[in-house]
Design an enzyme around this catalytic site. Structure first.
Site, short mmCIF file in Angstrom:
data_model
loop_
_atom_site.label_atom_id
_atom_site.label_comp_id
_atom_site.label_asym_id
_atom_site.label_seq_id
_atom_site.Cartn_x
_atom_site.Cartn_y
_atom_site.Cartn_z
N ARG A 76 1.00 -1.04 -0.01
CA ARG A 76 0.16 -0.04 0.10
C ARG A 76 0.92 1.02 -0.27
O ARG A 76 1.65 1.21 0.98
CB ARG A 76 -0.71 -0.28 1.31
CG ARG A 76 -1.88 -0.87 1.02
CD ARG A 76 -2.63 -1.04 2.25
NE ARG A 76 -4.20 -1.97 2.32
CZ ARG A 76 -3.74 -3.09 2.75
NH1 ARG A 76 -2.01 -3.09 3.22
NH2 ARG A 76 -4.29 -4.21 2.85
N HIS A 101 -0.33 -3.07 -4.42
CA HIS A 101 -0.16 -3.62 -5.74
C HIS A 101 -0.55 -2.61 -6.71
O HIS A 101 -0.11 -3.59 -7.87
CB HIS A 101 -1.30 -5.10 -5.31
CG HIS A 101 -0.73 -5.61 -4.40
ND1 HIS A 101 0.54 -5.29 -3.56
CD2 HIS A 101 -1.84 -6.34 -3.68
CE1 HIS A 101 0.67 -6.47 -2.48
NE2 HIS A 101 -0.63 -6.88 -2.38
N HIS A 174 3.05 -13.25 -5.31
CA HIS A 174 1.88 -13.20 -4.59
C HIS A 174 1.20 -14.65 -4.20
O HIS A 174 0.53 -14.95 -3.86
CB HIS A 174 0.90 -12.44 -4.78
CG HIS A 174 -0.04 -11.54 -3.86
ND1 HIS A 174 -1.21 -12.17 -2.89
CD2 HIS A 174 0.13 -10.06 -2.80
CE1 HIS A 174 -1.51 -11.58 -1.84
NE2 HIS A 174 -0.97 -10.68 -2.25
N ASP A 247 -0.74 -9.85 7.70
CA ASP A 247 -0.64 -8.86 6.78
C ASP A 247 1.29 -7.69 7.14
O ASP A 247 0.68 -6.60 6.64
CB ASP A 247 -1.36 -8.15 6.78
CG ASP A 247 -1.75 -7.59 4.87
OD1 ASP A 247 -0.85 -8.55 4.38
OD2 ASP A 247 -2.94 -6.92 4.51
N GLU A 308 5.96 -12.57 0.80
CA GLU A 308 6.06 -11.45 0.03
C GLU A 308 7.18 -10.87 0.37
O GLU A 308 7.41 -9.93 0.58
CB GLU A 308 4.67 -10.61 -0.25
CG GLU A 308 3.21 -11.26 -0.62
CD GLU A 308 2.23 -10.51 -0.21
OE1 GLU A 308 2.33 -8.95 -0.65
OE2 GLU A 308 1.34 -10.41 0.59
#
Length: 345
Positions: A76, A101, A174, A247, A308
Site C-alpha cells: 500500500r 499492488h 503473491h 499482513d 511476499e
C-alpha cells in the site's frame, strides 16, 4: 529430465516446468500467475501446494492476487501519492484512499511475453514487459524481466529492471502456500520461521505508522519458529487490526542462512526461503472469504500464507525504511529462492 510444456487457454497460455523429482510449477502469461506447484509429501505423494482458481476465468479479476507478479510497487502507498524530486505523483486509489499492488492495471493484469528455456539441470520461463512512462501514474519507462527457474530442489525467481527516470519499484510474487497438499487443511498448524527482530507497525487503516516494532515478547517473534494459530487466536492489537492474523512487513536481520521457513507437520513438507530483499510481507489470507471454488477445494479464511519478499512502500514517506527508488542507469536485481524439502518421517 527437466521439461517445459504449454497449454492454450483461450487468450492465455499456461506453461509448466518440471524437474526430475516430480516437482512442477505452472504459470500463465497473464499476470505471470503461478497457478499450481506440485510437490511431494513425506510419502512421495505429489499434491498442489498453492491456492488457485478451478475456473481460470476467475483470474481475470483475481481480487486476492493469487500467484501473480505484483508491481510496480507491492503493498500500500499511503494516500495514493508520493513525492519525488519536488513533484507529486498521483496514483489510483484502489484500496480505500490508498494505492495497492500497482493499481487495477498493475503487473498482475497484463500479458507478459514468455520465453521458455531448459538445460540439463533446469527448466524455466523468462517473462518480459515494458511499462511506459506514466503508466499507473508512475514516472519512467521501465523494462522488466521476471525469470522462473526450476532445478531439482528449488524454484528461483529473479526480478530485473531498468528505467530511464527515477521511479519506485518493488516487485514480488503473491503465491499463497498451503503445504498440507491439495488444500486439505487451513494453515493454522503451519510452522513459520522468520529471520527478523523488527516488524512494521500498522494504524487502523493498515498503513505503517513509521515505527519498527520489536518482536520480542509478541506473537510476531518468529525467530525460533512459531505455529501460525498462535497469532490467529491472540488478542494482540496488531493481529486484530488485520482480521486476526498477519499482513505485516518483517525487516530481515540477515543473520541466518534462510530468511524464512515454512513447515507442515502432517505432510512433512518444508520450504526454505532465501532472498536479497530487505524484508517480506507475511499475509495469512485473513480477508479470504469462504466459498470460492479453488482448484481442489472451497476457500476458507486462513487457507494460505503469502511470503511476499519485497521492499517496503512505506520508505516513500518514512526515512527509516530501506528505499525502493531505482535511478536511471541503475539496475534492479532481486532474487528469491524457494527450496523444497521433506522432513524425515
Amino acid at each position: 529430465m527437466n521439461i517445459v510444456t504449454n497449454k492454450i487457454l483461450g487468450k492465455w497460455t499456461e506453461y509448466t516446468i518440471s524437474n526430475d523429482h516430480g516437482i512442477s510449477v505452472s504459470a500463465l502469461d497473464f499476470g505471470g500467475i503461478i497457478t499450481k506447484i506440485m510437490a511431494p509429501d513425506k510419502n512421495g505423494k505429489l499434491e498442489n501446494i498453492v491456492l488457485g482458481y478451478k475456473d481460470y476465468q476467475d483470474y481475470e479479476s483475481n481480487p486476492h492476487y493469487f500467484g501473480a507478479i505484483i508491481g510496480r510497487v507491492a503493498g500500500r502507498i499511503k494516500g495514493a501519492s508520493f513525492e519525488l524530486d519536488g513533484r507529486t505523483y498521483n496514483l489510483e486509489a484502489n484500496n480505500g484512499e490508498n494505492h495497492l499492488h500497482g493499481g487495477s492495471g498493475g503487473f498482475h493484469q497484463i500479458i507478459w511475453k514468455v520465453f521458455p528455456f531448459k538445460t540439463d539441470s533446469e527448466a524455466g520461463l523468462k517473462l518480459t514487459y515494458k511499462s511506459a512512462d506514466g503508466a499507473g501514474g508512475y514516472p519512467g519507462n521501465l523494462d522488466i524481466t521476471v525469470i522462473y527457474t526450476l532445478n531439482n530442489e528449488q524454484l528461483i525467481i529473479d526480478y530485473l529492471a531498468t528505467t530511464d527516470q527515477t521511479t519506485p519499484i518493488s516487485l514480488t510474487n503473491h503465491s499463497y502456500f498451503n503445504l498440507s497438499g491439495n488444500l486439505k487443511n487451513t494453515i493454522h498448524d503451519h510452522r513459520v520461521t522468520i529471520d527478523s527482530s523488527r516488524f512494521v507497525e500498522f494504524d487502523k487503516d493498515l498503513i505503517p505508522t513509521g515505527k519498527l516494532a520489536d518482536v520480542e515478547g509478541t506473537p510476531f517473534d518468529f525467530r525460533s519458529g512459531r505455529i501460525l494459530r498462535t497469532g490467529f487466536d491472540h488478542c494482540f492489537e496488531q493481529n486484530l487490526i488485520v482480521g486476526n492474523g498477519y499482513d505485516h512487513y518483517f525487516l530481515f536481520d540477515h543473520t541466518s542462512e534462510f530468511q524464512a521457513i515454512i513447515e507442515e507437520p502432517d505432510s512433512g513438507r518444508m520450504i526454505s526461503v532465501k532472498t536479497n530483499q530487505p524484508g517480506l510481507v507475511m499475509y495469512t489470507a485473513n480477508a479470504l472469504e469462504n466459498g470460492l471454488q479453488l482448484t481442489e477445494s472451497i476457500s476458507r479464511k486462513h487457507h494460505g500464507v503469502c511470503l511476499e519478499t519485497q521492499g517496503s512502500p512505506a520508505s516513500l514517506y518514512n526515512d527509516n525504511f530501506p528505499g525502493i527508488l531505482l535511478n536511471a542507469g541503475d539496475r534492479y536485481e532481486k532474487q528469491t529462492i524457494f527450496t523444497f524439502q521433506v522432513l524425515k518421517k
